[in-house]
Design a protein around this motif. Sequence first.
Motif, PDB file in Angstrom:
ATOM      1  N   MET A   1      -2.750  14.475 -11.399  1.00  0.00           N
ATOM      2  CA  MET A   1      -3.979  14.355 -12.446  1.00  0.00           C
ATOM      3  C   MET A   1      -4.528  13.249 -12.731  1.00  0.00           C
ATOM      4  N   ARG A   2      -4.932  11.713 -13.304  1.00  0.00           N
ATOM      5  CA  ARG A   2      -5.214  10.606 -13.344  1.00  0.00           C
ATOM      6  C   ARG A   2      -6.208  10.806 -14.524  1.00  0.00           C
ATOM      7  N   THR A   3      -6.067  11.306 -15.512  1.00  0.00           N
ATOM      8  CA  THR A   3      -6.576  10.764 -17.185  1.00  0.00           C
ATOM      9  C   THR A   3      -7.527  10.104 -17.374  1.00  0.00           C
ATOM     10  N   PRO A   4      -8.923  10.056 -17.093  1.00  0.00           N
ATOM     11  CA  PRO A   4     -10.388   8.782 -17.724  1.00  0.00           C
ATOM     12  C   PRO A   4      -9.226   7.893 -19.175  1.00  0.00           C
ATOM     13  N   ALA A   5      -9.620   6.585 -19.320  1.00  0.00           N
ATOM     14  CA  ALA A   5      -9.342   6.172 -20.187  1.00  0.00           C
ATOM     15  C   ALA A   5     -10.275   6.881 -21.401  1.00  0.00           C
ATOM     16  N   SER A   6     -11.473   7.081 -20.732  1.00  0.00           N
ATOM     17  CA  SER A   6     -12.439   7.562 -22.586  1.00  0.00           C
ATOM     18  C   SER A   6     -11.973   8.652 -23.375  1.00  0.00           C
ATOM     19  N   LEU A   7     -10.763   9.478 -22.044  1.00  0.00           N
ATOM     20  CA  LEU A   7     -10.670  10.944 -22.637  1.00  0.00           C
ATOM     21  C   LEU A   7      -9.408  10.563 -23.461  1.00  0.00           C
ATOM     22  N   LEU A   8      -9.008   9.787 -22.794  1.00  0.00           N
ATOM     23  CA  LEU A   8      -6.714   9.336 -23.570  1.00  0.00           C
ATOM     24  C   LEU A   8      -7.479   8.849 -24.997  1.00  0.00           C
ATOM     25  N   THR A   9      -8.772   8.369 -25.196  1.00  0.00           N
ATOM     26  CA  THR A   9      -8.800   8.001 -26.313  1.00  0.00           C
ATOM     27  C   THR A   9      -9.657   9.077 -27.116  1.00  0.00           C
ATOM     28  N   LEU A  10     -10.023  10.139 -26.809  1.00  0.00           N
ATOM     29  CA  LEU A  10     -10.591  11.157 -27.106  1.00  0.00           C
ATOM     30  C   LEU A  10      -9.370  11.688 -28.109  1.00  0.00           C
ATOM     31  N   ILE A  11      -8.006  11.453 -27.069  1.00  0.00           N
ATOM     32  CA  ILE A  11      -6.972  12.461 -26.789  1.00  0.00           C
ATOM     33  C   ILE A  11      -6.975  11.695 -28.588  1.00  0.00           C
ATOM     34  N   GLU A  12      -6.430  10.430 -28.370  1.00  0.00           N
ATOM     35  CA  GLU A  12      -5.901   9.530 -29.243  1.00  0.00           C
ATOM     36  C   GLU A  12      -6.912   9.739 -31.173  1.00  0.00           C
ATOM     37  N   GLU A  13      -8.267  10.125 -30.996  1.00  0.00           N
ATOM     38  CA  GLU A  13      -8.730  10.036 -31.965  1.00  0.00           C
ATOM     39  C   GLU A  13      -8.587  11.377 -32.791  1.00  0.00           C
ATOM     40  N   GLY A  14      -8.641  12.801 -31.800  1.00  0.00           N
ATOM     41  CA  GLY A  14      -8.992  14.145 -32.241  1.00  0.00           C
ATOM     42  C   GLY A  14      -9.625  14.306 -32.138  1.00  0.00           C
ATOM     43  N   VAL A  15     -10.986  13.774 -31.275  1.00  0.00           N
ATOM     44  CA  VAL A  15     -12.037  14.639 -30.965  1.00  0.00           C
ATOM     45  C   VAL A  15     -11.094  15.995 -29.884  1.00  0.00           C
ATOM     46  N   ILE A  16     -10.908  15.907 -28.787  1.00  0.00           N
ATOM     47  CA  ILE A  16      -9.824  16.739 -28.044  1.00  0.00           C
ATOM     48  C   ILE A  16      -8.648  16.480 -27.992  1.00  0.00           C
ATOM     49  N   ASP A  17      -7.802  17.793 -27.529  1.00  0.00           N
ATOM     50  CA  ASP A  17      -6.243  17.666 -27.685  1.00  0.00           C
ATOM     51  C   ASP A  17      -5.293  17.498 -26.709  1.00  0.00           C
ATOM     52  N   GLU A  18      -6.391  17.816 -25.653  1.00  0.00           N
ATOM     53  CA  GLU A  18      -5.949  18.490 -23.855  1.00  0.00           C
ATOM     54  C   GLU A  18      -6.586  18.055 -22.620  1.00  0.00           C
ATOM     55  N   VAL A  19      -5.988  16.802 -21.639  1.00  0.00           N
ATOM     56  CA  VAL A  19      -7.397  17.184 -20.895  1.00  0.00           C
ATOM     57  C   VAL A  19      -6.312  18.595 -19.962  1.00  0.00           C
ATOM     58  N   LEU A  20      -7.640  19.847 -19.253  1.00  0.00           N
ATOM     59  CA  LEU A  20      -7.203  20.780 -18.527  1.00  0.00           C
ATOM     60  C   LEU A  20      -6.207  20.389 -17.281  1.00  0.00           C
ATOM     61  N   ARG A  21      -8.047  20.321 -16.785  1.00  0.00           N
ATOM     62  CA  ARG A  21      -7.952  19.723 -14.744  1.00  0.00           C
ATOM     63  C   ARG A  21      -9.584  19.320 -15.147  1.00  0.00           C
ATOM     64  N   PRO A  22     -10.000  19.172 -13.454  1.00  0.00           N
ATOM     65  CA  PRO A  22     -11.004  18.282 -13.075  1.00  0.00           C
ATOM     66  C   PRO A  22     -11.794  19.710 -12.952  1.00  0.00           C
ATOM     67  N   LEU A  23     -13.168  19.754 -13.214  1.00  0.00           N
ATOM     68  CA  LEU A  23     -14.385  20.362 -12.943  1.00  0.00           C
ATOM     69  C   LEU A  23     -14.943  20.500 -11.795  1.00  0.00           C
ATOM     70  N   LYS A  24     -15.755  18.787 -11.584  1.00  0.00           N
ATOM     71  CA  LYS A  24     -16.149  18.524 -10.247  1.00  0.00           C
ATOM     72  C   LYS A  24     -16.605  17.260 -10.809  1.00  0.00           C
ATOM     73  N   SER A  25     -16.949  16.316  -9.744  1.00  0.00           N
ATOM     74  CA  SER A  25     -17.888  15.087  -9.600  1.00  0.00           C
ATOM     75  C   SER A  25     -18.756  14.608  -8.685  1.00  0.00           C
ATOM     76  N   GLY A  26     -20.011  14.106  -9.621  1.00  0.00           N
ATOM     77  CA  GLY A  26     -20.817  14.412  -8.785  1.00  0.00           C
ATOM     78  C   GLY A  26     -21.192  13.038  -9.263  1.00  0.00           C
ATOM     79  N   LYS A  27     -22.380  12.659  -8.983  1.00  0.00           N
ATOM     80  CA  LYS A  27     -23.126  11.014  -8.464  1.00  0.00           C
ATOM     81  C   LYS A  27     -23.540  10.394  -9.985  1.00  0.00           C
ATOM     82  N   GLU A  28     -23.602  10.987 -10.748  1.00  0.00           N
ATOM     83  CA  GLU A  28     -24.087  11.170 -12.139  1.00  0.00           C
ATOM     84  C   GLU A  28     -22.786  10.713 -13.323  1.00  0.00           C
ATOM     85  N   ALA A  29     -21.729  11.809 -12.976  1.00  0.00           N
ATOM     86  CA  ALA A  29     -20.550  11.886 -13.909  1.00  0.00           C
ATOM     87  C   ALA A  29     -19.503  12.546 -13.034  1.00  0.00           C
TER      88      ALA A  29
END
Length: 286
Positions: A1-29
């Motif tokens: 799984m390729r982790t989006p750069a924005s989520l890597l930023t959230l990990i670096e800032e301590g907002v989240i600790d880990e990306v577990l898996r993709p859930l869904k991808s739609g037209k907006e997000a």
Amino acid sequence: MRTPASLLTLIEEGVIDEVLRPLKSGKEAAVYVVRSGDEVRCAKVYKDMAQRSFQKRVQYQEGRKSRGSREARAVASGSRYGRRQQEEEWKNTEVDALYQLRAAGVRVPEPHGFFHGVLVMELVTGPDGFSAPRLGEVELSAEQAREFHRVLVRDVVRMLCCGLIHGDLSAYNVLVGPDGPVIIDFPQVVNAAGNNAARTMLLRDVNNLTAALGRWAPELLDTWYGEEMWALFEAGRLQPDTPLTGKYTFDEREVDLDSVREAINDAREVALIRQQGREARDEDEY
């Protein structure tokens, strides 16, 4: 799984600790399941304007207020700065709506913050602890369908009392959690008082729900909750707890009842076609 750069930023800032898996991808997000401390949440990563396929944004944005006069002028001018401001407002719309609707008692995911274009919020789960299924993916008894319809109509009323209309509500923007239905996906939320298409969108939302749940409880197809609540809203008499009957007297000189019923049936067919398409796509993925 390729982790989006924005989520890597959230990990670096301590907002989240880990990306577990993709859930869904739609037209907006794209939505990911993430871990934040001991809690499992979801993170919604909004796609940039150039990547999105969603059309008719102008229709949904009519009546929305900009955060300041400078921003409003820039958006109106169509400048590069104005387009950036419009994009930021688009992304902030869902966040603002979630906080407002949670406070009003509407069943929506609990937001946990908006960081660098990423909305972190509650992960709605089913009885088995996994991601909750969508309403269009579950089988219901007639009693369950009637109860879900009652809950969702009341939530639509609460939204309307907040001056908001979902604008794209269907059985695929509703998750079925342990405590009942939860409405999701609000980036296209409509200003009920400032949008000329507000009534049409409200009726479409309610008709979509009625058509989907009427599959299990056919008597719902003979109700007119959308028309009833809009008439009360226009008259200034709609409150979050206003009793509704589902009955509405049409002016038959102006309304083609057969066309209205046909629209509901069309919504039902579209819901079924979408479900079949998703099932076929899921089979291809596996």
